[in-house]
Design a protein around this motif. Structure first.
Motif, PDB file in Angstrom:
ATOM      1  N   SER A 104       0.826  -1.206   0.000  1.00  0.00           N
ATOM      2  CA  SER A 104       0.000   0.000   0.000  1.00  0.00           C
ATOM      3  C   SER A 104       0.863   1.259   0.000  1.00  0.00           C
ATOM      4  N   MET A 105       1.916   1.265   0.823  1.00  0.00           N
ATOM      5  CA  MET A 105       2.791   2.442   0.888  1.00  0.00           C
ATOM      6  C   MET A 105       3.603   2.597  -0.387  1.00  0.00           C
ATOM      7  N   PHE A 106       3.822   1.504  -1.087  1.00  0.00           N
ATOM      8  CA  PHE A 106       4.637   1.526  -2.304  1.00  0.00           C
ATOM      9  C   PHE A 106       3.921   2.254  -3.442  1.00  0.00           C
ATOM     10  N   PHE A 107       2.592   2.065  -3.565  1.00  0.00           N
ATOM     11  CA  PHE A 107       1.918   2.622  -4.752  1.00  0.00           C
ATOM     12  C   PHE A 107       0.949   3.766  -4.466  1.00  0.00           C
ATOM     13  N   ASN A 108       0.697   4.105  -3.208  1.00  0.00           N
ATOM     14  CA  ASN A 108      -0.166   5.252  -2.896  1.00  0.00           C
ATOM     15  C   ASN A 108       0.658   6.434  -2.422  1.00  0.00           C
ATOM     16  N   SER A 109       0.224   7.646  -2.767  1.00  0.00           N
ATOM     17  CA  SER A 109       0.990   8.838  -2.391  1.00  0.00           C
ATOM     18  C   SER A 109       0.132   9.847  -1.635  1.00  0.00           C
ATOM     19  N   ASN A 110       0.812  10.749  -0.936  1.00  0.00           N
ATOM     20  CA  ASN A 110       0.153  11.778  -0.138  1.00  0.00           C
ATOM     21  C   ASN A 110      -0.226  12.949  -1.048  1.00  0.00           C
ATOM     22  N   THR A 111      -1.421  12.877  -1.622  1.00  0.00           N
ATOM     23  CA  THR A 111      -1.811  13.857  -2.641  1.00  0.00           C
ATOM     24  C   THR A 111      -2.437  15.127  -2.075  1.00  0.00           C
ATOM     25  N   VAL A 112      -2.811  15.113  -0.785  1.00  0.00           N
ATOM     26  CA  VAL A 112      -3.481  16.282  -0.207  1.00  0.00           C
ATOM     27  C   VAL A 112      -2.576  17.049   0.746  1.00  0.00           C
ATOM     28  N   PHE A 113      -2.159  16.430   1.852  1.00  0.00           N
ATOM     29  CA  PHE A 113      -1.414  17.162   2.875  1.00  0.00           C
ATOM     30  C   PHE A 113      -0.045  17.634   2.401  1.00  0.00           C
ATOM     31  N   ILE A 114       0.571  16.927   1.444  1.00  0.00           N
ATOM     32  CA  ILE A 114       1.831  17.372   0.862  1.00  0.00           C
ATOM     33  C   ILE A 114       1.640  17.773  -0.601  1.00  0.00           C
ATOM     34  N   GLY A 115       0.979  16.913  -1.368  1.00  0.00           N
ATOM     35  CA  GLY A 115       0.825  17.153  -2.798  1.00  0.00           C
ATOM     36  C   GLY A 115       0.145  18.461  -3.147  1.00  0.00           C
ATOM     37  N   LEU A 116      -0.964  18.765  -2.494  1.00  0.00           N
ATOM     38  CA  LEU A 116      -1.693  19.999  -2.797  1.00  0.00           C
ATOM     39  C   LEU A 116      -0.880  21.249  -2.476  1.00  0.00           C
ATOM     40  N   PRO A 117      -0.338  21.398  -1.261  1.00  0.00           N
ATOM     41  CA  PRO A 117       0.464  22.596  -0.976  1.00  0.00           C
ATOM     42  C   PRO A 117       1.687  22.742  -1.885  1.00  0.00           C
ATOM     43  N   VAL A 118       2.354  21.626  -2.203  1.00  0.00           N
ATOM     44  CA  VAL A 118       3.533  21.687  -3.078  1.00  0.00           C
ATOM     45  C   VAL A 118       3.156  22.172  -4.465  1.00  0.00           C
ATOM     46  N   ASN A 119       2.084  21.626  -5.024  1.00  0.00           N
ATOM     47  CA  ASN A 119       1.657  22.046  -6.358  1.00  0.00           C
ATOM     48  C   ASN A 119       1.193  23.498  -6.382  1.00  0.00           C
ATOM     49  N   LEU A 120       0.498  23.928  -5.331  1.00  0.00           N
ATOM     50  CA  LEU A 120       0.074  25.327  -5.263  1.00  0.00           C
ATOM     51  C   LEU A 120       1.276  26.254  -5.168  1.00  0.00           C
ATOM     52  N   LEU A 122       4.315  25.661  -6.310  1.00  0.00           N
ATOM     53  CA  LEU A 122       5.163  25.612  -7.502  1.00  0.00           C
ATOM     54  C   LEU A 122       4.431  25.990  -8.790  1.00  0.00           C
ATOM     55  N   PHE A 123       3.135  25.658  -8.882  1.00  0.00           N
ATOM     56  CA  PHE A 123       2.404  25.900 -10.128  1.00  0.00           C
ATOM     57  C   PHE A 123       1.252  26.887  -9.999  1.00  0.00           C
ATOM     58  N   GLY A 124       0.832  27.172  -8.774  1.00  0.00           N
ATOM     59  CA  GLY A 124      -0.280  28.092  -8.585  1.00  0.00           C
ATOM     60  C   GLY A 124      -1.629  27.399  -8.645  1.00  0.00           C
ATOM     61  N   ALA A 125      -2.704  28.195  -8.549  1.00  0.00           N
ATOM     62  CA  ALA A 125      -4.064  27.661  -8.462  1.00  0.00           C
ATOM     63  C   ALA A 125      -4.504  26.919  -9.724  1.00  0.00           C
ATOM     64  N   LYS A 126      -3.876  27.205 -10.864  1.00  0.00           N
ATOM     65  CA  LYS A 126      -4.256  26.536 -12.113  1.00  0.00           C
ATOM     66  C   LYS A 126      -3.997  25.032 -12.058  1.00  0.00           C
ATOM     67  N   SER A 127      -3.153  24.614 -11.113  1.00  0.00           N
ATOM     68  CA  SER A 127      -2.845  23.186 -11.005  1.00  0.00           C
ATOM     69  C   SER A 127      -3.929  22.410 -10.256  1.00  0.00           C
ATOM     70  N   LEU A 128      -4.844  23.105  -9.593  1.00  0.00           N
ATOM     71  CA  LEU A 128      -5.802  22.447  -8.703  1.00  0.00           C
ATOM     72  C   LEU A 128      -6.634  21.352  -9.366  1.00  0.00           C
ATOM     73  N   PRO A 129      -7.226  21.566 -10.546  1.00  0.00           N
ATOM     74  CA  PRO A 129      -8.033  20.481 -11.134  1.00  0.00           C
ATOM     75  C   PRO A 129      -7.225  19.210 -11.365  1.00  0.00           C
ATOM     76  N   TYR A 130      -6.000  19.339 -11.807  1.00  0.00           N
ATOM     77  CA  TYR A 130      -5.168  18.160 -12.051  1.00  0.00           C
ATOM     78  C   TYR A 130      -4.784  17.488 -10.733  1.00  0.00           C
ATOM     79  N   VAL A 131      -4.547  18.303  -9.711  1.00  0.00           N
ATOM     80  CA  VAL A 131      -4.289  17.755  -8.378  1.00  0.00           C
ATOM     81  C   VAL A 131      -5.493  16.941  -7.922  1.00  0.00           C
ATOM     82  N   LEU A 132      -6.686  17.472  -8.163  1.00  0.00           N
ATOM     83  CA  LEU A 132      -7.906  16.791  -7.720  1.00  0.00           C
ATOM     84  C   LEU A 132      -8.187  15.529  -8.521  1.00  0.00           C
ATOM     85  N   VAL A 133      -7.857  15.537  -9.810  1.00  0.00           N
ATOM     86  CA  VAL A 133      -8.032  14.330 -10.618  1.00  0.00           C
ATOM     87  C   VAL A 133      -7.151  13.210 -10.072  1.00  0.00           C
ATOM     88  N   TYR A 134      -5.897  13.541  -9.765  1.00  0.00           N
ATOM     89  CA  TYR A 134      -4.990  12.544  -9.192  1.00  0.00           C
ATOM     90  C   TYR A 134      -5.495  12.106  -7.815  1.00  0.00           C
TER      91      TYR A 134
END
Length: 315
Positions: A104-120, A122-134
């Motif tokens: 489970s740890m091998f193939f799942n990632s932290n897409t909200v608590f780390i992924g969302l802030p990092v993408n915001l 580095l890429f800004g709010a335009k990245s949000l839909p793609y973050v949410l799709v993932y």
């Protein structure tokens, strides 16, 4: 080099908040209950508000309608990693009581608590839909396959609970995203005072998430960190194999460049913070899960600039 420097500064933005959360925990300002409370506020109130505001203010109906087919990329990526995890698990002779957790740890990632802030950052709010799709793909797979695997490590036989899985998949952040999409598609504008309140609440997304990570790190205890063969394998899966698999899937795809970049970065996130919670719930190795979350989160602070540099070769 410019991308590397920019990503280092972006990581520093969130790292400072993580350190602050850790330091305040060490000072006694935050305790176990504080971490649980902050996580609850962020996931059930702050993130839904942020989703509604960002989706309604920055995206058109046409842009949103084009997103659903993109789910195939994160789903395929995690399916491939899921298959690889069996081979790695067997090669390392992972003990029976940790095999499901390892996979489970091998193939799942932290897409909200780390992924969302990092993408915001580095890429800004335009990245949000793609973050949410993932996020939709990741959370669905974790709360179905991932939880089933972790259950198998406990003393009781694993079973699939559809009602519980659906409750976790249709979480407040995803529901907030769906509300925002409906408002855009129906061309409904919320009153200015309500949007202002949602905007204030949504502004807590990044600091709240980072404080939670800092608290979780303190609770796990940095002195307990250890690099063994299983840890190295998880690090390899999260930060090398996962982004490489995603690169192979999206490189020649006729999709927006920003989507490719976000998906690759999301794939290279640390282990989900839910893993220790689920492990504890079902009598699996929660301590190992908590330590691995901390180790991969620390490693992510180093690997994110490396991945961002690699993204410059994606077209």
């Amino acid at each position: 080099m410019t991308a590397f420097i920019a990503s280092v500064f972006g990581v520093c933005e969130i790292l400072i908040l993580i350190i602050l959360g850790y330091w305040l925990s060490a000072k006694g300002w935050f305790n176990d209950h504080s971490g649980t409370l902050i996580a609850k506020i962020v996931t059930q109130i702050v993130l839904p508000a942020y989703m509604v505001v960002t989706i309604t203010q920055k995206f058109t109906a046409k842009e949103l309608m084009q997103l659903l087919p993109d789910l195939r990329f994160p789903v395929l990526s995690m399916a491939i990693l899921f298959g690889i995890s069996f081979g790695v698990c067997a090669a390392l002779a992972v003990p029976k009581g940790r095999r499901g957790l390892f996979k489970s740890m091998f193939f799942n990632s932290n897409t909200v608590f780390i992924g969302l802030p990092v993408n915001l950052a580095l890429f800004g709010a335009k990245s949000l839909p793609y973050v949410l799709v993932y996020y939709m793909a990741n959370t669905t797979i974790f709360w179905t396959i991932g939880v089933y695997l972790i259950q198998g490590d406990g003393p009781k036989p694993a079973h699939f609970d559809l009602k519980q899985a659906l409750g976790k998949i249709f979480s407040p952040p995803l529901l907030g995203f769906m509300v925002g999409v409906v408002l855009v598609l129906l061309h409904i504008q919320l009153p200015n005072f309500l949007m202002a309140d949602l905007n204030y609440i949504g502004g807590l997304t990044i600091p709240g998430s980072m404080f939670f990570i800092g608290i979780a790190m303190y609770q796990a205890g940095l002195s307990h960190l250890k690099l063994n063969k299983e840890t190295w394998a998880i690090l390899l899966g999260r930060f090398v194999l996962a982004p490489l698999v995603m690169v192979a899937l999206v490189y020649f795809a006729d999709v927006p460049l920003l989507m490719k970049q976000v998906f690759i970065l999301q794939s290279a996130m640390p282990v989900m913070t839910n893993a220790p919670v689920v492990a504890k719930l079902y009598g699996a190795d929660a301590d190992t899960a908590a330590i691995t979350v901390t180790e991969t989160t620390l490693a992510a602070m180093v690997m994110i600039p490396v991945v961002m540099t690699m993204l410059q070769f994606i077209h």
